[in-house]
Design an enzyme around this catalytic site. Sequence first.
Site, short mmCIF file in Angstrom:
data_model
loop_
_atom_site.label_atom_id
_atom_site.label_comp_id
_atom_site.label_asym_id
_atom_site.label_seq_id
_atom_site.Cartn_x
_atom_site.Cartn_y
_atom_site.Cartn_z
N CYS A 194 5.28 9.78 -0.24
CA CYS A 194 4.01 10.32 -0.34
C CYS A 194 3.65 11.32 -1.39
O CYS A 194 4.51 11.81 -1.28
CB CYS A 194 4.09 10.65 1.05
SG CYS A 194 2.10 10.93 1.82
N ARG A 242 0.88 -0.98 -0.34
CA ARG A 242 0.05 0.08 -0.31
C ARG A 242 0.91 1.43 -0.02
O ARG A 242 0.95 1.86 -1.20
CB ARG A 242 -0.30 0.32 1.41
CG ARG A 242 -2.13 0.84 1.55
CD ARG A 242 -1.87 2.60 1.16
NE ARG A 242 -1.14 2.42 3.21
CZ ARG A 242 -0.67 4.14 3.07
NH1 ARG A 242 -1.07 4.92 2.67
NH2 ARG A 242 -1.02 3.62 4.84
N ASP A 243 1.48 1.29 1.54
CA ASP A 243 2.08 2.76 1.18
C ASP A 243 3.81 2.83 0.59
O ASP A 243 3.28 3.53 -0.47
CB ASP A 243 2.80 2.66 2.41
CG ASP A 243 3.09 4.94 3.19
OD1 ASP A 243 2.82 5.46 1.94
OD2 ASP A 243 3.43 4.24 3.63
N HIS A 266 9.99 6.93 7.58
CA HIS A 266 10.70 6.91 6.44
C HIS A 266 12.32 7.00 7.17
O HIS A 266 12.79 7.62 7.35
CB HIS A 266 10.24 7.96 5.57
CG HIS A 266 8.45 7.72 5.26
ND1 HIS A 266 8.42 7.98 4.57
CD2 HIS A 266 7.58 7.16 6.04
CE1 HIS A 266 7.24 7.63 3.59
NE2 HIS A 266 6.56 6.48 4.61
#
Length: 302
Positions: A241, A17-18, A210
Amino acid sequence: MAIKLPENVTIIEVGPRDGLQNEKGFVPTEVKGQFIHALRDSGIREMELTSFVSPKWVPQMADAAEIVSACYDAPGRSIVLAPNKKGIERLEETNCRAVAVFVGVSNTFNKKNINKTTAESMEELRPLIADLKEKGYFVRACISTAWHCPYEGKIPEADTLRLCADFAEAGVDELSVADTIGMAVPTEAHSLFAQLKAIIPGILLTAHFHDTRKLALANILASMQAGIDRFDTSAGGLGGCPFAPGATGNVATEDVVYMLERMGIKTGIALDRLMDAVEIVRPHVSRPIESTYFNMHASAGA
């Protein structure tokens, strides 16, 4: 004096997902499914599968329903991000029983991400969370920009503590607290998590770092010293992101597992099988795999 550390750590894999959401080229649905199954074969038992978000804004997640249908039925916890009422309605049409919602501590970040202030987002989410809990869902709240924001700079710690407490009061099961742009340092990580452990002791607390400035492993160690034993990581260090300029990938699952296992902390994850999973997705992502363990492993096998 011995460092107090957990005996076991739970890894929540966020790569599907991310890790993939920021990829400009569409990763084929079949490849995503193979990636997810290979990650599970490595021993991962909690994972973010995909997102029910607008494909206009995040085209990579356009196949979310297909991914859930093909990959949901497995041991452990499979989580789907559904950030608003429309996403939750789509989720409720599936067999998925674990949902993630998200809010940024930073108003500016939140406005750019979902066109709402932090307070407006919470007002919308509270009744949705209550309804989800009444229906028996596991609810995970992702707290973006917990330490620093690309637009507002350093976030006051009190603001993050307040938002986390609001989510706890709303009834979520888990808080994933994110260093969205990778600017937190170990003292900041330890301070925030030590306070969260004190003020909301009855909730699952997960750290999400991150690796923009190569501080993620140091922040994980500091977080463990504060009592945290759950970490979001991304196989291959994939991620970023769309609404956080300059943010690089999540900390690599394999780098975290290697460090923890060397420290005698059990993860239940087999590194060789984890490398197999990364190899599946590697040809389909736009940037090179940056994780130290993967690249050393690849060099040794060359």
